[in-house]
Design an enzyme around this catalytic site. Sequence first.
Site, PDB file in Angstrom:
ATOM      1  CB  SER A 145      -1.198  -0.074   1.118  1.00 27.44           C
ATOM      2  OG  SER A 145      -2.317   0.696   0.879  1.00 27.44           O
ATOM      3  NE  ARG A 192      -8.974   1.919  10.763  1.00 27.03           N
ATOM      4  CZ  ARG A 192      -7.639   1.909   9.726  1.00 27.03           C
ATOM      5  NH1 ARG A 192      -6.734   3.037   8.891  1.00 27.03           N
ATOM      6  NH2 ARG A 192      -7.054   0.908  10.537  1.00 27.03           N
ATOM      7  CG  ASP A 225      -6.488  -3.741  -3.356  1.00 29.40           C
ATOM      8  OD1 ASP A 225      -6.718  -3.169  -3.059  1.00 29.40           O
ATOM      9  OD2 ASP A 225      -4.922  -3.671  -3.429  1.00 29.40           O
ATOM     10  CG  HIS A 269      -5.838  -2.148   0.180  1.00 28.44           C
ATOM     11  ND1 HIS A 269      -4.282  -2.529  -1.153  1.00 28.44           N
ATOM     12  CD2 HIS A 269      -5.618  -0.854   0.675  1.00 28.44           C
ATOM     13  CE1 HIS A 269      -3.859  -1.606  -0.591  1.00 28.44           C
ATOM     14  NE2 HIS A 269      -4.043  -1.291   0.567  1.00 28.44           N
ATOM     15  CG  ASP A 270      -8.239  -5.250   4.814  1.00 27.80           C
ATOM     16  OD1 ASP A 270      -6.800  -4.176   5.224  1.00 27.80           O
ATOM     17  OD2 ASP A 270      -9.081  -5.002   6.130  1.00 27.80           O
TER      18      ASP A 270
END
Lengths: 193, 380
Positions: free
Chosen positions: B153, B222, B317, B350-351
């Site tokens: 990232s 967040r 992602d 993406h995690d």
Amino acid sequence: MRLDHKLIVSAVEEGSKVLDLGCGDGTLLALLKEQKQCHVSGIEINEQAIYEAMAKGVSVSHGDIDSGLEDYSSKRFDYVILNGSLQEVLHPKKVILEALRVGKKVIVGIPNFCHLPSRLQIFFTGRVPRTKGLPYDWYDTPNLRFLSIKDFRDFCHKHNIRITKETAVLGNRRMAFMRNVLANQGLFLLEKE
Amino acid sequence: MADLGTVKTQFVTFCETPNELLLKSGEKLGPITVAYETYGQLNADKSNAILIFHSLTSDAHAAGFHEGDKKPGWWDPMIGPGKAFDTDKYFVICANVLGGCKGSTGPASTNPKTGQPYGLGFPVVTIEDMCVPQKMLIDHLGIKKLMNIAGGSMGGLLAQKWAIMYPESTESCILIATNTRHTAQQIALHEVARQAIMSDPDWENGVYYNRTIPARGMAVARMIGHITYMSEKSMDEKFGRKLMRKEKVGYDFSTDFEVESYLKYRGESFVQRFDANSYLYLSKALDYFDLTEETGDLIEAFKPAKCAFLVVSFSSDWLYPPYQSQQMVKALKANDLDVSAILIESSYGHDAFLIEVDNQSKVVSHFLQRFEKKSNAVRS
């Protein structure tokens, strides 16, 4: 060691830069690295095969060889190898010509679809052949292109590609005569002026 | 697999007056403290060092446990004895970025000129600026050439920049779930998060230290972030339409669904551990990132790079989509560099770079082995 691998390894000069298109689990590239100190890299579409190839210490990038060569500069490699992968591509002509652009020499290995057992199966059973080397059903096969050793020679002639070496193989034996009938695999070393 | 046990963050300060760092914006900044952690042993000829770059809201604490903590560092499954970044063999370093809020100099740090926190008085920093103090750290540790640099990232942005800025300083580079320039969608998502923070009345133009923090804005920021880190599939698998401690929906605006509760929990816990101004500065640094900014062309941008690359992307992602990694790979190949690349099938979005440990470990460990100097192994 597979005979086709042995023949390819012996044909490649030491210390060459080699790109294997459809390198699978990287067996051939690892042999070239160990036995000929080649600088090797490969392109492979199967994720699981890439893990195995990387475990052998070779550089592999994930991709489709139908669209994967425009990244490379011309004559960047001493050899580009297409062993057992050409019959699986959508645009074989484009791939071969691109391989000849990025490589000084190209090694092509094809399954011979006109090998004797295939001919006999077609003739006697009236069905599309299934053999040891080509074990797939028509509806479930990675092969998109069906060609023989003769067909490949004709293709090279038509496109001004020079075959500087040709070998035919049946299992673990080399075939010296009636190759298009007796061999199940053809290996060609190509160059283009 | 063993773990690293208790680890400690260390600190070193550079760029004291009058040697302040000249930033890309033209402003000067100093002194700059760098918070960092190291795992494993540096070998005699200092050839086994790996520098890991963290993502937007991570920090120097990549692995092991801080005294009394129940949770390990953010990439603990990947770093440790026998793991992908094997600390039995390698010396692993991770530093908090410039502009961060976990020990390195950032907007929450005290401005030596005023004796007050910088707040918005902190100069805007870029990814390039962030690389400089980390290079000073590597020089400070006496390491001439790293065996590898790696980042996922935002960390991948630093790693790319580093490979271009300091081509002689590393043998190899691992880029995970990252891209070569922030796209309009990525900028847009960050802008929504920034607006959430800046529209919180408690933000007070960044002057909220020792007062009420802009907790609501931070929590919303967040929540947005967390949505972008997951995929539609992984969210549906994790939460579906499950209700939160109820049999049926409430027909009101209380928390009905588990996914709502999860996002609120994530938002609130983030407020406790991260500085709002730091979020603004770091997200802006990401948005400013464009490798082609000076060259106009990606192939040209990678020209100075010399090391071998491994590029990893994940199928689901959508924040840093795989096609962006493929563009990176094309440009690296066009520069005749040694490139390996894999697109890992995963539903985690993406995690995945934090979750898909097994497949990622396979490629990372085998790639790293190629750059080991066998005679210098720390332990056999």
